[in-house]
Structure formats: C-alpha cells, structure tokens
Enzyme design. Structure first.
Site, PDB file in Angstrom:
ATOM      1  N   LYS A 171      -0.713 -14.432 -15.886  1.00  0.00           N
ATOM      2  CA  LYS A 171      -1.172 -15.153 -17.074  1.00  0.00           C
ATOM      3  C   LYS A 171      -0.601 -16.567 -17.111  1.00  0.00           C
ATOM      4  CE  LYS A 171      -1.078 -10.849 -19.660  1.00  0.00           C
ATOM      5  NZ  LYS A 171       0.088 -10.085 -20.092  1.00  0.00           N
TER       6      LYS A 171
ATOM      7  N   ARG B  24       7.810   2.087  -0.948  1.00  0.00           N
ATOM      8  CA  ARG B  24       9.069   2.621  -0.411  1.00  0.00           C
ATOM      9  C   ARG B  24      10.288   2.016  -1.086  1.00  0.00           C
ATOM     10  NH1 ARG B  24       7.896   4.394   4.982  1.00  0.00           N
ATOM     11  NH2 ARG B  24       5.640   4.230   5.116  1.00  0.00           N
ATOM     12  N   THR B  25      10.317   0.693  -1.122  1.00  0.00           N
ATOM     13  CA  THR B  25      11.485   0.018  -1.692  1.00  0.00           C
ATOM     14  C   THR B  25      11.624   0.371  -3.172  1.00  0.00           C
ATOM     15  OG1 THR B  25      11.193  -1.778  -0.125  1.00  0.00           O
ATOM     16  CG2 THR B  25      12.591  -2.230  -1.996  1.00  0.00           C
TER      17      THR B  25
ATOM     18  N   ARG C 183      10.888  -7.429  -6.540  1.00  0.00           N
ATOM     19  CA  ARG C 183      10.246  -7.860  -5.299  1.00  0.00           C
ATOM     20  C   ARG C 183       9.158  -8.844  -5.684  1.00  0.00           C
ATOM     21  NH1 ARG C 183      10.001  -5.122  -0.317  1.00  0.00           N
ATOM     22  NH2 ARG C 183       8.314  -5.774   1.055  1.00  0.00           N
TER      23      ARG C 183
ATOM     24  N   HIS D  72      15.707  -9.734   2.345  1.00  0.00           N
ATOM     25  CA  HIS D  72      15.551  -8.367   1.846  1.00  0.00           C
ATOM     26  C   HIS D  72      16.919  -7.710   2.032  1.00  0.00           C
ATOM     27  CE1 HIS D  72      13.899  -4.666   0.695  1.00  0.00           C
ATOM     28  NE2 HIS D  72      13.105  -4.392   1.703  1.00  0.00           N
TER      29      HIS D  72
END
Ligand SMILES: [Zn+2]
Lengths: 319, 149
Positions: free
Chosen positions: A96, A67-68, A117, A145
């Site tokens: 890695k 969604r974001t 994110r 957020h």
C-alpha cells in the site's frame, strides 16, 4: 583470579546480546559466534520448555519462505512463546506504499522481537534501525541470511566437534549463493582451508574473495570436485538455478557435471559430511541420502535450536 | 591575477582547484543552475598545481555537510574559501569522511535505499583509491562507479 578466568569474564561482559539485532554475519566476532553456538547447544540439551513464556515474536515475511518461517515459528512455539505475523506479500502494508520503517514501528507495539524476510537487500538493517525491539534477519534479498549461517556452523561444530582448521569445499553456484559467501566469511575466523568448486561462469564474486583475503583466509578455486574430494572434512553443496543461465545449453552442461553421487564419493574421507541449504534439485542424488555423509536433513533441523538461541539472547532471557 | 579571472564576490563560497573534468559535475551536484544567487564558474584556467583547473563562486552560500562531502568525493584536492566582505574569512581543504550520508546513490537496484524513503549511507573502506560499501545492502562500489546524488 587467573588469567583465563579474567579473560572469560571480560568476554562475558562483551557478550550482552539483549536488545541486539541479528542482521549480518559481518556484525559478529569469533567469540560472539561461539557464544551463539554454545547457547544453542545448551538449549538443545536442556529443558527449557517455558523459556519464552509471555514472549511474542512477530514473523514478518514480506517474501514467502515456508521453511525459514516454520523454523522460526517452531523455535518460538516449542519453548512456550507466541507468534503473530503474516507470510504473504498481498497483506503486507508495503503493497500500500507504506514505508518499511512505519510498518515496523506499528508491529513493534504488538511483539517483543521481530523475525523478518524481505526481497530487498538492506531491508532488515533498515527495519532494525526503525525498531526499538530486536530484529532477526531471515533473509534480505541476495544479501544476508545469518540464521542460516549460524545453523550451518552449528551443524559443523556438532559433527566435527570443532570449527578450527577444517578443510571445507563449496560446490555449485558460488556466484549467487549467499549462504556460501556468508559461511566462507564466517569460517575465515576459524582458519579453514577452503576449496571453491564451480564452473567458470559461477565462481565466487571478486568482492567476496577480496574480503576473504583481507581476513587472511586460505582458499583455492578449482573446477573439478574429483581432484579435491579426498582432502575435505565438509562438502557444502548449493543449487544451480536454471534461471541464472542466459544460455540453457550451458545450464544443461553444467548442472550434470556437479551432481554428487555415490561414485563421486568413492575417494571421500569416511567422516566427510555433505551439507546443503535445501531445497535441492539434482545436485545430490538420492542414493547419497542413506550414506553417513548425508547431513543436510539434520542441518535443517539444527535451524530450530539456533533460532531459539538467537531469540533467547536478543530477548535477554536467561539460559 | 587569479582574482581577475572571475569577479570577486562579497559573501559566499569559492571552490578553487577543481580539476577541469569535474567542474560542471560539481555545479550539477550542488544544484547551482537552480540557485537564485549569483554563481560564477570559470573552467580551463591554468594551474601550476593541477594543470587545468576550475573555480566556482557562489554568492551568499554556505555549503552543507552533505555538499562538502560530495565535493570531497568529486574533487578531493579542491579548496574551499568562505568569503566575508570580499575577504577570505576561512580556508579549508577537503577530506573524504569515514561515513557518507545522503551523498551517494547505491548502484544496486534491489537495495532498500532505492525502494524506500531512506537516506543512503556508505562506509568509506578505502580513501586512497576510493571504495565504499553500502550500509544497507553491503555491496561495494569502486571510485569509477560512484554516482553522487
Ligand atoms: Zn545498497
């Protein structure tokens, strides 16, 4: 020059967002919050289809959140910008063993702004310190957020025409719900009267309540929605997650006592709005969707103009 | 009298008025066991100021900013004496700074500082009863939960 004009120029001077990072709601004053919301309004009501032409946003999702991510990408694409990036932990360099700072320094060579994110708290702040281009936090673990909080505020402002002096109830998982902590913090700037409605096991964390007290906020902690619903302008619901409960019986008991149905809403004001950061599970029954109270889908759509505003401001393009 | 408790050093640092219960903690965070210089530690000395106290003397050592901040957190009332040629050349009392860099470990296992090669950074939000907040994950840590690196 009158005092108001002079004040607005002074505010205007401190409102330079170009190159700035959007990491935490703690970083924004009341005037800055209003500036973001007003910019979103301008963009939503104007014609800015080429606002981001020639601009590239790197969309770095070290943790999936469809969604974001889609909301950020739509925000960019709809105003003529381009998007590159990844949304799968498997292809990110962190798997890695590369440091986040190094990964960011590489990506900034390909883009003008970074939306990211990350599952770890503080990752966005670290990325912002490494990057010379603006970083917009799309969620860092359970910490912040900010684009969600801005879109929540924008939704309230659009519907109620003001953010000042509202009575706002928060219901559900107030312990782990970062959207609640952040929105409550932001609403403290606007003299909100807040009701925190939750089972004892999911109350607001002590640290957050202390922050609210320090900001002079007025709030009450209660267990029952019925007793306060008639006072509310806004009811903000959050998901109660099964995995938060060590005791599944406790979960079963709690989840059903916080379901919002038409019956729950009998005593609500006609113009009370219900918001939810989505996805919902069973906190709001579907019969509520058709009522004028239900604002959660519009709330999600408001994420696009808000992210456009934050992108425009940090990129420094004229709105 | 007091100078006889622990022999004098020619050049180095003397940390005095360390409360008895944190003497060895200070030795530990300064990593003095691994030091190649002469280190003298005296604990359980009588002090009219703080009851039981300890003194730590380290030859040839000038403390870094990080080390001074660590001592300030553990023993805010300690004093530092810089010794040159057996004499106290400088005396300093400690104070907790506004920002602590690379001094405290974040208690949040999900904090980026516990998962990436970055120095920790904390804002001191209260100095009376020490309380700090992580610059990265934004969690508060109270005095009793602070882990000095
Ligand atoms: Zn932290």
């Amino acid at each position: 020059m009158d005092i108001n004009h002079r004040a607005s120029i002074l505010i205007g001077e401190s409102m330079n967002f170009k190159g700035r990072d959007i990491i935490s709601m703690r970083d924004f004053s009341k005037a800055e919050i209003m500036h973001v919301l007003n910019t979103a309004k301008k963009i939503e009501n104007g014609n800015y289809s080429n606002l981001f032409s020639g601009k590239v946003m790197a969309s770095l999702f070290f943790e999936p959140s469809t969604r974001t991510r889609l909301s950020f990408e739509s925000a960019m694409n709809r105003l003529g910008g381009k998007v590159l990036g990844f949304a799968d932990k498997g292809v990110s360099s962190s798997s890695k063993g590369e440091s986040l700072g190094d990964a960011i320094k590489v990506v900034e060579g390909y883009s003008d702004v970074i939306a990211m994110r990350h599952p770890l708290e503080g990752a966005a702040r670290l990325a912002a310190e490494a990057a010379s281009i603006p970083v917009i936090n799309g969620g860092d673990g359970s910490n912040q957020h900010p684009t969600q909080t801005f879109l929540d505020l924008y939704t309230i402002l659009k519907t109620k025409k003001t953010l000042e002096g509202l009575t706002v109830g928060f219901i559900g998982d107030l312990k782990y719900g970062r959207t609640v902590h952040s929105l409550a913090h932001a609403l403290s700037h606007f003299g909100a009267e807040m009701y925190f409605i939750s089972p004892d096991s999911l109350r607001m964390p002590k640290d957050d309540l202390n922050d609210l007290k320090a900001m002079g906020a007025s709030f009450h902690e209660v267990n029952d929605l019925e007793k306060v619903i008639g006072k509310l302008d806004v009811l903000y619901a959050t998901r109660i997650q099964r995995e938060r409960f060590p005791d599944q019986l406790e979960y079963e008991k709690v989840k059903n006592s916080y379901v919002i149905s038409k019956k729950t809403l009998q005593d609500a004001r006609k113009d009370m709005i219900i918001m939810h950061p989505l996805p919902r599970v069973n906190e709001i029954s579907e019969e509520v969707d058709g009522t004028p109270h239900a604002l959660y889908f519009e709330q999600a759509r408001n994420g696009v103009p808000i992210r456009q505003a934050l992108l425009a401001l940090t990129l420094g393009v004229d709105v | 009298m007091k100078e006889l408790k622990v022999s004098a050093i020619r050049d180095g640092t003397v940390i005095d008025h360390v409360p008895g219960d944190v003497v060895f903690k200070v030795v530990d965070v300064l990593n003095l066991e691994k030091s190649s210089e002469t280190v003298m530690v005296a604990a359980n000395l009588k002090s009219s100021r703080i009851g039981q106290k300890g003194i730590i003397k380290v030859s040839g050592k000038i403390l870094t900013k990080e080390e001074v901040d660590k001592i300030a957190l553990l023993a805010p009332n300690a004093t530092l004496n810089i010794i040159r040629d057996y004499k106290v050349a400088e005396k300093a009392s400690l104070s907790v700074p506004d920002v602590l860099i690379n001094v405290i470990k974040c208690n949040n296992p999900n904090c980026i500082t516990n998962n990436d090669s970055v120095k920790t950074k904390f804002t001191v939000v209260s100095k009376d009863n020490i309380r700090v907040r992580c610059h990265y994950c934004e969690r508060y840590i109270d005095k009793e939960d602070i882990k000095v690196l």
